[in-house]
Design a protein around this motif. Structure first.
Motif, PDB file in Angstrom:
ATOM      1  N   ARG A  40     -42.760 -28.824   9.517  1.00  0.00           N
ATOM      2  CA  ARG A  40     -42.984 -29.024  10.950  1.00  0.00           C
ATOM      3  C   ARG A  40     -41.780 -28.557  11.767  1.00  0.00           C
ATOM      4  O   ARG A  40     -41.750 -28.716  12.972  1.00  0.00           O
ATOM      5  N   ALA A  81     -55.948 -26.816  13.384  1.00  0.00           N
ATOM      6  CA  ALA A  81     -54.839 -27.290  14.210  1.00  0.00           C
ATOM      7  C   ALA A  81     -53.503 -27.439  13.477  1.00  0.00           C
ATOM      8  O   ALA A  81     -52.687 -28.236  13.885  1.00  0.00           O
ATOM      9  N   SER A 108     -49.832 -26.906  12.808  1.00  0.00           N
ATOM     10  CA  SER A 108     -48.782 -26.483  13.722  1.00  0.00           C
ATOM     11  C   SER A 108     -47.433 -26.758  13.077  1.00  0.00           C
ATOM     12  O   SER A 108     -47.272 -27.747  12.368  1.00  0.00           O
ATOM     13  N   ASP A 110     -44.740 -27.770  14.436  1.00  0.00           N
ATOM     14  CA  ASP A 110     -43.927 -28.557  15.352  1.00  0.00           C
ATOM     15  C   ASP A 110     -44.603 -29.905  15.592  1.00  0.00           C
ATOM     16  O   ASP A 110     -45.512 -30.290  14.864  1.00  0.00           O
ATOM     17  N   HIS A 111     -44.182 -30.601  16.625  1.00  0.00           N
ATOM     18  CA  HIS A 111     -44.727 -31.943  16.909  1.00  0.00           C
ATOM     19  C   HIS A 111     -46.164 -31.906  17.409  1.00  0.00           C
ATOM     20  O   HIS A 111     -46.774 -32.967  17.573  1.00  0.00           O
ATOM     21  N   ASP A 112     -46.729 -30.732  17.640  1.00  0.00           N
ATOM     22  CA  ASP A 112     -48.144 -30.634  18.002  1.00  0.00           C
ATOM     23  C   ASP A 112     -49.060 -30.781  16.793  1.00  0.00           C
ATOM     24  O   ASP A 112     -50.275 -30.904  16.935  1.00  0.00           O
ATOM     25  N   ASP A 113     -48.495 -30.789  15.594  1.00  0.00           N
ATOM     26  CA  ASP A 113     -49.301 -30.969  14.390  1.00  0.00           C
ATOM     27  C   ASP A 113     -49.977 -32.346  14.445  1.00  0.00           C
ATOM     28  O   ASP A 113     -49.370 -33.323  14.893  1.00  0.00           O
ATOM     29  N   TYR A 167     -48.353 -35.950  13.528  1.00  0.00           N
ATOM     30  CA  TYR A 167     -47.509 -36.764  14.404  1.00  0.00           C
ATOM     31  C   TYR A 167     -48.350 -37.782  15.179  1.00  0.00           C
ATOM     32  O   TYR A 167     -47.949 -38.930  15.328  1.00  0.00           O
TER      33      TYR A 167
END
Length: 178
Positions: A32, A161, A163, A165-168, A171
């Motif tokens: 991530r 979806a 991702s 980053d924190h859009d995964d 989270y």
């Protein structure tokens, strides 16, 4: 760590699970690109020795790898075969964890990528300080690395979806418990 002793071996099992959880958080952080989460498995003065790749602090490695992974299209880290031995004081432990990482280079003009797969082992020294387990030192041992060219018709888009980053969606899932 709880002060409750529990049955024989209870404290040792708690330490071993704590270390295994830290390894899982580390893989999540790598995939991530979560630099603070990656750095959190080390103590502030913990060291990371990845040979010719990187030598320095754990936090320095977390920053370096977060930036470096930005130059790849995809990456996936897995840890298996984790062996943990806890010292007699209950305040120190060592672990050997097998790691596999697969990385995709950014697509070239034809849409093909190179998949780099590396397999190795993390040899970690852990200590418990102020109630928190962290890595005091890590030695990465590379067992082998391969590269494979994938043509554009062998490269599929990421699934639902995903991702880096924190859009995964992971989270959001974990934040439900906060």
């Amino acid at each position: 760590m709880t002060t409750h002793e529990g049955p024989p071996g209870y404290r040792e099992l708690i330490v071993k699970q704590t270390i295994r959880d830290a390894h899982s958080r580390y893989c999540r952080a790598m995939d991530r690109r979560d630099e603070p989460l990656a750095a959190s498995i080390w103590h502030d003065d913990g060291t990371a020795d990845y040979g010719d790749i990187f030598q320095g602090t754990g936090a320095g490695f977390a920053a370096w790898v977060t930036e470096t992974h930005g130059n790849f299209a995809r990456h996936s880290h897995q840890i298996t075969n984790v062996l943990v031995e806890v010292g007699s004081s209950g305040e120190e432990a060592v672990s050997e964890a097998y790691v596999t990482v697969a990385l995709w280079t950014l697509p070239d003009v034809m849409g093909s990528v190179t998949q780099v797969t590396s397999r190795g082992r993390y040899l970690d020294r852990w200590t418990r300080r102020d109630g928190r387990w962290g890595i005091a030192s890590r030695l990465y041992v590379e067992d082998f690395t391969t590269g494979q060219q994938l043509s554009a018709d062998e490269v599929y888009p990421a699934g639902r979806a995903s991702s880096r980053d924190h859009d995964d969606p992971s989270y959001a899932l974990f934040s439900e418990l906060s």
